[in-house]
Design a protein around this motif. Structure first.
Motif, PDB file in Angstrom:
ATOM      1  N   GLN A  54       0.827  -1.209   0.000  1.00  0.00           N
ATOM      2  CA  GLN A  54       0.000   0.000   0.000  1.00  0.00           C
ATOM      3  C   GLN A  54       0.862   1.261   0.000  1.00  0.00           C
ATOM      4  O   GLN A  54       0.492   2.278  -0.596  1.00  0.00           O
ATOM      5  CB  GLN A  54      -0.954   0.001   1.197  1.00  0.00           C
ATOM      6  N   HIS A  55       2.019   1.186   0.652  1.00  0.00           N
ATOM      7  CA  HIS A  55       2.916   2.348   0.651  1.00  0.00           C
ATOM      8  C   HIS A  55       3.385   2.667  -0.769  1.00  0.00           C
ATOM      9  O   HIS A  55       3.405   3.827  -1.179  1.00  0.00           O
ATOM     10  CB  HIS A  55       4.129   2.090   1.556  1.00  0.00           C
ATOM     11  N   LEU A  76       8.826 -21.772  -1.415  1.00  0.00           N
ATOM     12  CA  LEU A  76       9.535 -20.821  -2.270  1.00  0.00           C
ATOM     13  C   LEU A  76       9.659 -19.470  -1.587  1.00  0.00           C
ATOM     14  O   LEU A  76       8.779 -19.054  -0.835  1.00  0.00           O
ATOM     15  CB  LEU A  76       8.758 -20.623  -3.584  1.00  0.00           C
ATOM     16  N   THR A  77      10.749 -18.789  -1.870  1.00  0.00           N
ATOM     17  CA  THR A  77      10.900 -17.405  -1.421  1.00  0.00           C
ATOM     18  C   THR A  77       9.985 -16.528  -2.274  1.00  0.00           C
ATOM     19  O   THR A  77       9.757 -16.810  -3.440  1.00  0.00           O
ATOM     20  CB  THR A  77      12.361 -16.949  -1.623  1.00  0.00           C
ATOM     21  N   CYS A  78       9.476 -15.455  -1.689  1.00  0.00           N
ATOM     22  CA  CYS A  78       8.616 -14.540  -2.433  1.00  0.00           C
ATOM     23  C   CYS A  78       8.958 -13.096  -2.080  1.00  0.00           C
ATOM     24  O   CYS A  78       9.315 -12.802  -0.940  1.00  0.00           O
ATOM     25  CB  CYS A  78       7.152 -14.835  -2.113  1.00  0.00           C
ATOM     26  N   LYS A  79       8.887 -12.209  -3.050  1.00  0.00           N
ATOM     27  CA  LYS A  79       9.080 -10.763  -2.898  1.00  0.00           C
ATOM     28  C   LYS A  79       8.159 -10.083  -3.902  1.00  0.00           C
ATOM     29  O   LYS A  79       7.673 -10.733  -4.818  1.00  0.00           O
ATOM     30  CB  LYS A  79      10.540 -10.379  -3.197  1.00  0.00           C
ATOM     31  N   PRO A  80       7.947  -8.780  -3.822  1.00  0.00           N
ATOM     32  CA  PRO A  80       8.517  -7.825  -2.876  1.00  0.00           C
ATOM     33  C   PRO A  80       7.575  -7.480  -1.729  1.00  0.00           C
ATOM     34  O   PRO A  80       7.994  -6.839  -0.773  1.00  0.00           O
ATOM     35  CB  PRO A  80       8.711  -6.586  -3.744  1.00  0.00           C
ATOM     36  N   PHE A  81       6.308  -7.925  -1.797  1.00  0.00           N
ATOM     37  CA  PHE A  81       5.327  -7.446  -0.829  1.00  0.00           C
ATOM     38  C   PHE A  81       4.994  -8.464   0.255  1.00  0.00           C
ATOM     39  O   PHE A  81       4.560  -8.103   1.332  1.00  0.00           O
ATOM     40  CB  PHE A  81       4.044  -7.018  -1.555  1.00  0.00           C
ATOM     41  N   LYS A  82       5.164  -9.728  -0.065  1.00  0.00           N
ATOM     42  CA  LYS A  82       4.910 -10.815   0.891  1.00  0.00           C
ATOM     43  C   LYS A  82       6.037 -11.827   0.771  1.00  0.00           C
ATOM     44  O   LYS A  82       6.757 -11.864  -0.237  1.00  0.00           O
ATOM     45  CB  LYS A  82       3.570 -11.496   0.600  1.00  0.00           C
ATOM     46  N   GLN A  83       6.134 -12.713   1.766  1.00  0.00           N
ATOM     47  CA  GLN A  83       7.162 -13.751   1.721  1.00  0.00           C
ATOM     48  C   GLN A  83       6.612 -15.073   1.208  1.00  0.00           C
ATOM     49  O   GLN A  83       7.352 -16.052   1.107  1.00  0.00           O
ATOM     50  CB  GLN A  83       7.779 -13.931   3.118  1.00  0.00           C
ATOM     51  N   GLN A 104       0.766 -13.247  -1.365  1.00  0.00           N
ATOM     52  CA  GLN A 104       0.940 -12.113  -2.275  1.00  0.00           C
ATOM     53  C   GLN A 104      -0.154 -12.074  -3.343  1.00  0.00           C
ATOM     54  O   GLN A 104      -0.605 -10.998  -3.742  1.00  0.00           O
ATOM     55  CB  GLN A 104       2.331 -12.154  -2.919  1.00  0.00           C
ATOM     56  N   ILE A 105      -0.612 -13.242  -3.782  1.00  0.00           N
ATOM     57  CA  ILE A 105      -1.639 -13.278  -4.834  1.00  0.00           C
ATOM     58  C   ILE A 105      -2.948 -12.659  -4.331  1.00  0.00           C
ATOM     59  O   ILE A 105      -3.774 -12.185  -5.124  1.00  0.00           O
ATOM     60  CB  ILE A 105      -1.860 -14.731  -5.339  1.00  0.00           C
ATOM     61  N   LYS A 106      -3.143 -12.611  -3.011  1.00  0.00           N
ATOM     62  CA  LYS A 106      -4.347 -11.987  -2.450  1.00  0.00           C
ATOM     63  C   LYS A 106      -4.363 -10.473  -2.658  1.00  0.00           C
ATOM     64  O   LYS A 106      -5.406  -9.841  -2.488  1.00  0.00           O
ATOM     65  CB  LYS A 106      -4.459 -12.306  -0.955  1.00  0.00           C
ATOM     66  N   LEU A 107      -3.223  -9.899  -2.989  1.00  0.00           N
ATOM     67  CA  LEU A 107      -3.154  -8.456  -3.225  1.00  0.00           C
ATOM     68  C   LEU A 107      -3.751  -8.058  -4.575  1.00  0.00           C
ATOM     69  O   LEU A 107      -4.013  -6.880  -4.813  1.00  0.00           O
ATOM     70  CB  LEU A 107      -1.697  -7.981  -3.161  1.00  0.00           C
ATOM     71  N   VAL A 150      -4.570  -4.083   3.517  1.00  0.00           N
ATOM     72  CA  VAL A 150      -4.081  -2.708   3.568  1.00  0.00           C
ATOM     73  C   VAL A 150      -4.092  -2.195   4.993  1.00  0.00           C
ATOM     74  O   VAL A 150      -3.200  -1.486   5.436  1.00  0.00           O
ATOM     75  CB  VAL A 150      -4.945  -1.796   2.673  1.00  0.00           C
ATOM     76  N   LYS A 151      -5.142  -2.588   5.762  1.00  0.00           N
ATOM     77  CA  LYS A 151      -5.312  -2.048   7.106  1.00  0.00           C
ATOM     78  C   LYS A 151      -4.413  -2.739   8.129  1.00  0.00           C
ATOM     79  O   LYS A 151      -4.169  -2.210   9.197  1.00  0.00           O
ATOM     80  CB  LYS A 151      -6.783  -2.193   7.541  1.00  0.00           C
TER      81      LYS A 151
END
Length: 419
Positions: free
Chosen positions: A241-242, A318-325, A330-333, A401-402
């Motif tokens: 969100q930032h 698996l490693t994940c970036k940039p918003f979740k690990q 991350q796919i929920k974003l 986001v919250k």
């Protein structure tokens, strides 16, 4: 002990003088900043308060232009070049890059950007050849955009048919990254997602990916790392969100839609290294107008590239970036899947096998394992799309986001910048 001497330069943005700076001759770091001529042309994310540029931040930006110390084969290359650090290459080519229009002009010089920039003028491939382990020549020229190339994989710029291309190698026993870039290109092309097309080239049996520069003499790439430094991040705001907030505050169009598409790709190919310096936005270098998100590029650290065949699985850790690990988080974003038609990926496995065919590093068993795991990822994503109604996605997204996501912060991002 002899004192180091300083050299005076003007930090330039194409033809625009930005500020007077001094470089320490021994370290090539910025030792002083003098008069600021054009505050609006100071590199994005660098603070200017009461007419003064934050010297520490500008130094970090300047150091970030140098080849990272983690680059494959860099120590051998430095010995060949008779240099102690990669930073010492920066002033040899006036800090010029093929990603933006910043450079340094010696203060007593009337040098023009038009006469020396790498977009319009020829450049030496000597540094690139050294970086590729091909040795140096007696009449070696250090005037090269390779002095300011980032990333840890072996790479060099080349001019082909008058165009600028980036040639990038692989790593480890599988040398898989160049193949992955091409596979990602095929997936993106099928899904109609803006991207940088990659092709495959072989030299002495080793694979290299080749892509044309997507930055022009009029544009420049600003990575997410620097966009996110344009505003302070509140603790209760997620990194995702930032970034969105920073882009919206700058007036950059189409960012959420572009992130949706990037996150979908990275889920499908199990990308492990989409850090904040290989995604970003493009702006006009003269008008400073924001054009929009950069096309997707640099997707090589994916498709289980460093895993043995036994760990190439759809649901493997698996490693994940940039918003979740975690890719499943991350796919929920993703705010909307309305644009996505996964049936366009039918038969992609045949293309993947064709790309790997003939490789001395990826055998048939590994190729089949990758195809099977990729098909599994496509199936998993299809299930996610079908299981979420639009309202559900809005709820999930706003809840994320919250939530108070502690900023993983300087140490993680320092590592990302060194990649």
């Amino acid at each position: 002990m002899a004192e180091s001497r300083n050299k005076s330069y003007t930090l330039m943005h194409k033809n625009e003088p930005v500020a007077e700076i001094e470089l320490d001759e021994a370290t090539v770091s910025i030792s002083a900043i003098g008069q600021v001529y054009a505050k609006q042309h100071v590199p994005v994310g660098i603070t200017v308060k009461r007419g003064k540029i934050d010297r520490a931040a500008l130094n970090e930006w300047w150091r970030g232009r140098a080849i990272p110390a983690s680059r494959d084969g860099i120590q051998e290359a430095l010995i060949e070049l008779n240099l102690s650090t990669t930073q010492k290459l920066l002033d040899k080519s006036f800090g010029l890059s093929l990603s933006d229009q910043y450079w340094i002009r010696p203060s007593a010089s009337d040098l023009r950007w038009s006469a020396i920039n790498f977009f319009d003028n020829p450049f030496s491939e000597d540094v690139g050849n050294v970086l590729f382990g091909k040795g140096s020549s007696d009449a070696m020229s250090l005037m090269s955009p390779d002095n300011t190339s980032d990333g840890w994989l072996k790479k060099k710029w080349a001019i082909m048919d008058g165009k600028r291309f980036l040639v990038k190698g692989g790593s480890g026993a599988t040398q898989q990254e160049p193949y992955n870039e091409v596979i990602a290109s095929k997936i993106l092309e099928r899904l109609g997602i803006p991207h940088v097309p990659y092709t495959l080239m072989k030299q002495e049996d080793y694979p290299y990916s080749v892509c044309e520069n997507f930055i022009t003499p009029q544009t420049e790439l600003i990575t997410a790392w620097y966009v996110m430094h344009t505003r302070q991040k509140p603790n209760h705001i997620s990194v995702y969100q930032h970034y969105v907030n920073c882009c919206e505050a700058l007036g950059i169009p189409g960012v959420v839609e572009a992130l949706d598409r990037m996150i979908v790709l990275d889920y499908l190919i199990a990308n492990e290294d989409r850090h904040q310096n290989n995604l970003g936005v493009i702006r006009h270098a003269e008008t400073l107008e924001w054009i929009g998100p950069a096309p997707i590029y640099d997707s090589g650290s994916s498709l289980w590239f460093s895993k043995p065949p036994s760990l190439i699985r759809t649901d493997g850790k698996l490693t994940c970036k940039p918003f979740k690990q975690d890719h499943n988080e991350q796919i929920k974003l993703v705010t909307s899947f309305d644009w996505l038609d996964l049936s366009l990926l039918d038969g992609i496995e045949d293309e993947v096998r064709d790309i790997f065919r003939g490789s001395l590093f990826v055998d048939e068993a590994r190729s089949n394992a990758i195809c099977s795991a990729l098909r599994g990822r496509i199936g998993r994503l299809q299930e996610i799309v079908l299981s979420r109604n639009p309202q559900g996605w809005v709820d999930d997204h706003s809840a994320d986001v919250k939530e108070n996501i502690a900023y993983s912060g300087p140490q993680e991002n320092k590592e990302e910048r060194e990649r």
